[in-house]
Scaffold this motif. Structure first.
Motif, PDB file in Angstrom:
ATOM      1  N   THR A 189     -14.964   7.341   6.237  1.00 39.63           N
ATOM      2  CA  THR A 189     -14.488   6.840   4.956  1.00 39.63           C
ATOM      3  C   THR A 189     -12.979   7.032   4.836  1.00 39.63           C
ATOM      4  OG1 THR A 189     -16.594   7.488   3.952  1.00 39.63           O
ATOM      5  CG2 THR A 189     -14.773   7.002   2.460  1.00 39.63           C
ATOM      6  N   PHE A 190     -12.295   6.067   4.245  1.00 33.66           N
ATOM      7  CA  PHE A 190     -10.886   6.269   3.918  1.00 33.66           C
ATOM      8  C   PHE A 190     -10.574   5.580   2.593  1.00 33.66           C
ATOM      9  CE2 PHE A 190     -10.884   2.365   6.392  1.00 33.66           C
ATOM     10  CZ  PHE A 190      -9.869   1.572   5.865  1.00 33.66           C
ATOM     11  N   ILE A 191      -9.453   5.957   2.019  1.00 31.61           N
ATOM     12  CA  ILE A 191      -9.088   5.495   0.689  1.00 31.61           C
ATOM     13  C   ILE A 191      -7.662   4.981   0.716  1.00 31.61           C
ATOM     14  CG2 ILE A 191      -8.290   7.782  -0.038  1.00 31.61           C
ATOM     15  CD1 ILE A 191      -9.498   7.209  -2.797  1.00 31.61           C
ATOM     16  N   SER A 192      -7.407   3.923  -0.044  1.00 37.59           N
ATOM     17  CA  SER A 192      -6.059   3.352  -0.101  1.00 37.59           C
ATOM     18  C   SER A 192      -5.686   3.053  -1.544  1.00 37.59           C
ATOM     19  CB  SER A 192      -5.983   2.069   0.743  1.00 37.59           C
ATOM     20  OG  SER A 192      -6.894   1.092   0.251  1.00 37.59           O
ATOM     21  N   GLY A 193      -4.400   3.170  -1.838  1.00 38.15           N
ATOM     22  CA  GLY A 193      -3.891   2.841  -3.157  1.00 38.15           C
ATOM     23  C   GLY A 193      -2.707   1.906  -3.015  1.00 38.15           C
ATOM     24  N   SER A 194      -2.552   0.978  -3.948  1.00 38.82           N
ATOM     25  CA  SER A 194      -1.553  -0.072  -3.808  1.00 38.82           C
ATOM     26  C   SER A 194      -0.794  -0.293  -5.113  1.00 38.82           C
ATOM     27  CB  SER A 194      -2.246  -1.379  -3.383  1.00 38.82           C
ATOM     28  OG  SER A 194      -1.410  -2.493  -3.552  1.00 38.82           O
ATOM     29  N   VAL A 223       0.850  -1.185   0.000  1.00 37.61           N
ATOM     30  CA  VAL A 223       0.000   0.000   0.000  1.00 37.61           C
ATOM     31  C   VAL A 223       0.891   1.243   0.000  1.00 37.61           C
ATOM     32  CG1 VAL A 223      -1.710   1.327   1.302  1.00 37.61           C
ATOM     33  CG2 VAL A 223      -1.918  -1.161   1.140  1.00 37.61           C
ATOM     34  N   VAL A 224       0.713   2.107  -0.989  1.00 38.04           N
ATOM     35  CA  VAL A 224       1.572   3.277  -1.139  1.00 38.04           C
ATOM     36  C   VAL A 224       0.818   4.589  -0.929  1.00 38.04           C
ATOM     37  CG1 VAL A 224       3.220   2.119  -2.645  1.00 38.04           C
ATOM     38  CG2 VAL A 224       1.205   3.230  -3.647  1.00 38.04           C
ATOM     39  N   SER A 225      -0.485   4.497  -0.686  1.00 32.58           N
ATOM     40  CA  SER A 225      -1.278   5.698  -0.438  1.00 32.58           C
ATOM     41  C   SER A 225      -2.389   5.364   0.543  1.00 32.58           C
ATOM     42  CB  SER A 225      -1.869   6.226  -1.756  1.00 32.58           C
ATOM     43  OG  SER A 225      -2.550   7.445  -1.564  1.00 32.58           O
ATOM     44  N   LEU A 226      -2.553   6.198   1.567  1.00 39.11           N
ATOM     45  CA  LEU A 226      -3.574   5.963   2.586  1.00 39.11           C
ATOM     46  C   LEU A 226      -4.057   7.316   3.080  1.00 39.11           C
ATOM     47  CD1 LEU A 226      -5.067   3.825   4.326  1.00 39.11           C
ATOM     48  CD2 LEU A 226      -3.194   4.039   5.986  1.00 39.11           C
ATOM     49  N   CYS A 227      -5.361   7.562   2.999  1.00 37.63           N
ATOM     50  CA  CYS A 227      -5.895   8.881   3.336  1.00 37.63           C
ATOM     51  C   CYS A 227      -7.259   8.747   4.003  1.00 37.63           C
ATOM     52  CB  CYS A 227      -6.010   9.733   2.079  1.00 37.63           C
ATOM     53  SG  CYS A 227      -6.541  11.427   2.376  1.00 37.63           S
ATOM     54  N   MET A 228      -7.415   9.414   5.137  1.00 34.73           N
ATOM     55  CA  MET A 228      -8.673   9.414   5.881  1.00 34.73           C
ATOM     56  C   MET A 228      -9.531  10.591   5.430  1.00 34.73           C
ATOM     57  SD  MET A 228      -9.908   7.548   8.455  1.00 34.73           S
ATOM     58  CE  MET A 228     -11.657   7.629   8.849  1.00 34.73           C
ATOM     59  N   SER A 229     -10.827  10.369   5.273  1.00 31.20           N
ATOM     60  CA  SER A 229     -11.732  11.461   4.927  1.00 31.20           C
ATOM     61  C   SER A 229     -11.696  12.525   6.024  1.00 31.20           C
ATOM     62  CB  SER A 229     -13.162  10.933   4.773  1.00 31.20           C
ATOM     63  OG  SER A 229     -14.091  12.011   4.755  1.00 31.20           O
ATOM     64  N   PRO A 230     -11.767  13.804   5.656  1.00 24.49           N
ATOM     65  CA  PRO A 230     -11.759  14.847   6.682  1.00 24.49           C
ATOM     66  C   PRO A 230     -13.078  15.003   7.415  1.00 24.49           C
ATOM     67  CG  PRO A 230     -11.974  15.826   4.519  1.00 24.49           C
ATOM     68  CD  PRO A 230     -11.739  14.357   4.297  1.00 24.49           C
ATOM     69  N   ILE A 231     -14.139  14.296   6.972  1.00 23.13           N
ATOM     70  CA  ILE A 231     -15.461  14.538   7.566  1.00 23.13           C
ATOM     71  C   ILE A 231     -16.118  13.308   8.189  1.00 23.13           C
ATOM     72  CG2 ILE A 231     -15.907  16.499   6.054  1.00 23.13           C
ATOM     73  CD1 ILE A 231     -17.739  14.635   4.414  1.00 23.13           C
ATOM     74  N   ASP A 232     -15.709  12.091   7.794  1.00 19.32           N
ATOM     75  CA  ASP A 232     -16.409  10.924   8.312  1.00 19.32           C
ATOM     76  C   ASP A 232     -15.475   9.717   8.365  1.00 19.32           C
ATOM     77  OD1 ASP A 232     -16.225   9.983   5.675  1.00 19.32           O
ATOM     78  OD2 ASP A 232     -18.256  10.629   5.169  1.00 19.32           O
TER      79      ASP A 232
END
Length: 251
Positions: free
Chosen positions: A78-83, A67-76
């Motif tokens: 939800t989060f997103i990951s990239g690999s 996993v080279v990208s990990l980001c938490m939503s600023p409002i809830d």
């Protein structure tokens, strides 16, 4: 920009070990004393950790490479990951199942906008696609191809808090060719970036010119650089962490 003083380098008073799975990227969540992190051992599962008692709350399997990208939503939640498996996945902390899957033609980086309604995917260090979180399955609503003036690999993607002109910031040291995080100031007027020589470089976002270079006691590459979203304080990290405050004599 105010001159900054290097205040202190600290070590954490308490260490939380993850000897079995290792720790790659890590983000705080909105819940108190919790974080999500990628793994460097066993598999590429994402893990939701309670920092209070060092116990895992939930696991998020799916990625088959680093996993080279990990980001938490600023409002809830939800989060997103990239690999490196060439996928971006959308998650919710309340469920171990992936809520959205995107197959891409190359290495991705990803990030949320400040309102948490849009996310961007950077692909192959040359293209950015913008998605509406509510209808991402319909594809991107905008695509930008950037012409780089030299070969480089994108290691992260962030939205400016209030938008701004396109600039390229150069003139810092990265002789180890590692991921160095950059950060906006809350007013979007400046970008800060660490370097492998232990210095902090600061640029003006409107003109692209370098404002100053701050020296420190960092003895290893500064890979993480963050500015406090509310107060005039920033933090830099190598194997140690440093906190910075404005020089009161210049205020």
């Amino acid at each position: 920009m105010k001159q900054y003083e290097y205040i202190i380098i600290i070590m954490a008073k308490e260490k939380l070990n993850s000897k079995k799975y290792g720790v790659g990227l890590i983000n705080y969540t909105h819940a108190q004393n919790t974080a999500i992190h990628s793994s460097t051992k066993v598999d590429d599962t994402l893990r939701y950790l309670s920092l209070h008692d060092n116990k895992y709350i939930r696991y998020f399997p799916g990625h088959t490479k680093k996993v080279v990208s990990l980001c938490m939503s600023p409002i809830d939640d939800t989060f997103i990951s990239g690999s490196l498996d060439k996928t971006i996945r959308l998650w919710d902390l309340r469920s171990p199942n992936c809520h959205g899957l995107m197959h891409l033609p190359g290495r991705p980086v990803a990030g949320f906008d400040p309102e948490g309604l849009i996310f961007a995917a950077g692909i192959n260090s040359e293209q950015i696609k913008l998605y509406d979180l509510r209808s991402f399955d319909k594809g991107p609503f905008a695509t930008f191809k950037l012409q780089a003036d030299r070969d480089c690999d994108w290691t992260g993607l962030k939205f400016s808090p209030d938008g701004g002109p396109l600039q390229t910031f150069m003139g810092f040291t990265n002789n180890k060719k590692i991921a160095l995080e950059a950060s906006f100031t809350p007013d979007s007027q400046f970008v800060l970036n660490g370097s492998t020589d232990g210095k902090v470089h600061i640029w003006n976002t409107e003109t692209g010119s370098k404002v100053c270079v701050l020296t420190s006691d960092h003895t290893a590459p500064i890979q993480c650089m963050q500015f406090n979203p509310k107060y005039m304080m920033m933090a830099s990290a190598c194997t140690h962490m440093g906190f910075w405050l404005p020089n009161l004599d210049d205020m």
